[in-house]
Design an enzyme around this catalytic site. Structure first.
Site, PDB file in Angstrom:
ATOM      1  N   GLY A 291       0.843  -1.209   0.000  1.00  0.00           N
ATOM      2  CA  GLY A 291       0.000   0.000   0.000  1.00  0.00           C
ATOM      3  C   GLY A 291       0.864   1.240   0.000  1.00  0.00           C
ATOM      4  O   GLY A 291       2.048   1.185  -0.335  1.00  0.00           O
ATOM      5  N   ASN A 292       0.284   2.367   0.332  1.00  0.00           N
ATOM      6  CA  ASN A 292       1.072   3.606   0.437  1.00  0.00           C
ATOM      7  C   ASN A 292       0.438   4.530   1.478  1.00  0.00           C
ATOM      8  O   ASN A 292      -0.556   4.165   2.104  1.00  0.00           O
ATOM      9  CB  ASN A 292       1.211   4.278  -0.930  1.00  0.00           C
ATOM     10  CG  ASN A 292      -0.142   4.624  -1.509  1.00  0.00           C
ATOM     11  OD1 ASN A 292      -0.877   5.426  -0.941  1.00  0.00           O
ATOM     12  ND2 ASN A 292      -0.500   3.999  -2.628  1.00  0.00           N
ATOM     13  N   HIS A 293       1.018   5.716   1.633  1.00  0.00           N
ATOM     14  CA  HIS A 293       0.622   6.586   2.751  1.00  0.00           C
ATOM     15  C   HIS A 293      -0.597   7.463   2.473  1.00  0.00           C
ATOM     16  O   HIS A 293      -0.928   8.325   3.286  1.00  0.00           O
ATOM     17  CB  HIS A 293       1.780   7.513   3.126  1.00  0.00           C
ATOM     18  CG  HIS A 293       2.962   6.775   3.662  1.00  0.00           C
ATOM     19  ND1 HIS A 293       2.937   6.063   4.831  1.00  0.00           N
ATOM     20  CD2 HIS A 293       4.221   6.628   3.163  1.00  0.00           C
ATOM     21  CE1 HIS A 293       4.107   5.514   5.056  1.00  0.00           C
ATOM     22  NE2 HIS A 293       4.904   5.830   4.049  1.00  0.00           N
TER      23      HIS A 293
ATOM     24  N   ALA B 151      -3.808   7.446  -4.969  1.00  0.00           N
ATOM     25  CA  ALA B 151      -2.429   6.987  -5.123  1.00  0.00           C
ATOM     26  C   ALA B 151      -2.520   5.481  -5.399  1.00  0.00           C
ATOM     27  O   ALA B 151      -2.584   4.671  -4.476  1.00  0.00           O
ATOM     28  CB  ALA B 151      -1.645   7.270  -3.856  1.00  0.00           C
TER      29      ALA B 151
END
Ligand code: PMT
Length: 400
Positions: free
Chosen positions: A210-212, A278
């Site tokens: 995943g990402n932030h 994102a």
């Protein structure tokens, strides 16, 4: 929409926070609003008519009669106002407002007012927490008034807790928000699709790539577009954001593939597409059925490219106005312009992780907007305000 030219009636009651009203008046006057101040008799122990009238450029009234025997019409003042703000609002004034105890000019004016009323309470923490105050604030809300809650911090008593009047900037923001929410429905009749948040690409039943991304930027865009009258479809990856606007049609997805599929359920019907999500560029080739055990010193996961949702939107574009985002760490402008071109976009919003306060998680962002022919740079702002800038720019393009 600005508050320039708005008629603001400020009613000051007797609390130490009355000193902050000087700053509040100055802010409104700077924004070219007209300000009329009235006070309860007790407020005069805390601030002077002279200082308030100097700042507001109008006489300040505390009584129904002047020294020279003329009448200060509470009815006229009440009907003159576009909004009334009671600040600071003491427990006593609040109780009088909610129970019709009309024994001074402030309450008489309040009871004659037909305009929206804002209340900024200020009192010691125990008074603020007292059930009578809670009930009176609820009553005021039931009357349709806007409560600007007291803040936490050091109080005049030396105690620390909730009871400090909201800062003047907060009150001004609330008022501006009110006038803005009444602004023209500039996107009425348009359908806007927004992607938001991260995507999670499963590795096994418990792990993912995943990402932030918090989803804040996308949620702010969705709320702003809805305020402007658009029909809004928000397709969001996993996020803790809560959509406050019931008119926004929220669809929760997890992976890039699910996001792609959801986007194309609606794609033909939309006028504007904004991709603030994102999206993970790669996903594990295989998703392990069971939790991967910790056996070896290293673990290799083969990744394969995810679909590029926005690029696909660009390829299938017929009438849609497409806005992409570019999150960059180097060669920012060049990369952003490259994405504008490659994904067949009408406009791209660049945010760089090299700018403090920009990009992921923060409540703020700092952006540059590019079209084929234009470039516009913006200051660091709250994501809500950035959403306004982006939609103002979109509107300037589609209405060309
Ligand atoms: O969610 P927040 O915490 O508020 O943070 C906001 C944000 C930083 C995530 C947001 O402002 C932002 O920059 N979003 C885009 C992030 C990104 O993935 O940028 P990119 O440069 O890798 O992608 C370019 C564009 O293609 C983006 O519009 C992206 O949504 C889209 N894309 C990318 C890959 C992919 N597989 N599919 C896509 O649609």
């Amino acid at each position: 929409m600005s508050i320039s030219g708005k008629k603001i009636l400020i009613a000051v009651s007797g609390g130490i926070a009355a000193y902050k009203i000087h700053f509040l008046i100055r802010e409104f006057i700077k924004k070219d609003a007209e300000v009329q101040v009235i006070m309860t008799p007790d407020a005069e122990h805390f601030v002077t008519k002279l200082s308030l009238s100097t700042l507001s450029k109008k006489p300040v009234y505390t009584d129904f009669y002047n020294e020279n025997g003329t009448w200060n019409s509470h009815v006229e003042m009440a009907l003159w106002a576009d909004i009334m703000i009671v600040a600071p609002c003491t427990a006593n004034t609040l109780a009088k407002m909610t129970h019709g105890m009309c024994d001074n000019l402030v309450i008489a004016t309040y009871m004659s007012a037909k305009c929206p009323v804002f209340i900024a309470p200020a009192m010691d923490l125990d008074m603020y927490a007292h059930p009578s105050t809670t009930q009176n604030l609820e009553l005021a809300e039931d009357f349709g008034h806007f409560i600007i809650p007291a803040e936490n911090g050091e109080l005049a008593s030396g105690l620390i807790g909730q009871g400090r009047m909201a800062e003047p900037e907060t009150i001004v923001k609330e008022v501006e928000g009110f006038f803005n929410s009444n602004h023209k429905k500039t996107l009425e009749g348009k359908t806007v699709l927004i992607t938001a948040g991260p995507t999670y690409e499963a590795i096994d039943p418990v792990r993912f790539i995943g990402n932030h991304s918090s989803g804040k930027m996308g949620f702010s865009l969705a709320e702003e577009a809805s305020k402007r009258g658009a029909k809004v479809i928000l397709i969001s990856g996993p996020t803790s954001q809560v959509m406050g606007d019931k008119n926004v049609d929220v669809h929760k997805v997890t992976s890039a593939k699910e996001m792609l599929q959801k986007v194309f359920e609606f794609y033909d019907t939309i006028d504007i597409g904004i991709a603030s999500a994102a999206v993970a560029d790669y996903a594990p080739k295989e998703i392990a059925k069971e939790k991967i055990k910790k056996n070896d010193d290293s673990l290799t996961i083969e990744l394969i490219k995810n679909p590029d949702i926005l690029k696909t939107m660009g390829e299938k574009k017929t009438h849609q106005f497409l806005v992409g985002f570019a999150l960059e760490t180097q060669n920012e402008e060049e990369n952003a312009k490259g994405k504008l071109e490659k994904k067949n976009l009408d406009m791209i919003v660049l945010n760089s992780l090299r700018d403090e306060g920009a990009g992921f998680k923060n409540d703020t962002n700092k952006i540059k907007i590019f079209t084929q022919t234009e470039k516009k740079e913006f200051e660091l702002k709250s994501k809500d305000d950035v959403a306004k800038d982006i939609l103002n720019f979109v509107e300037s393009q589609i209405l060309k």
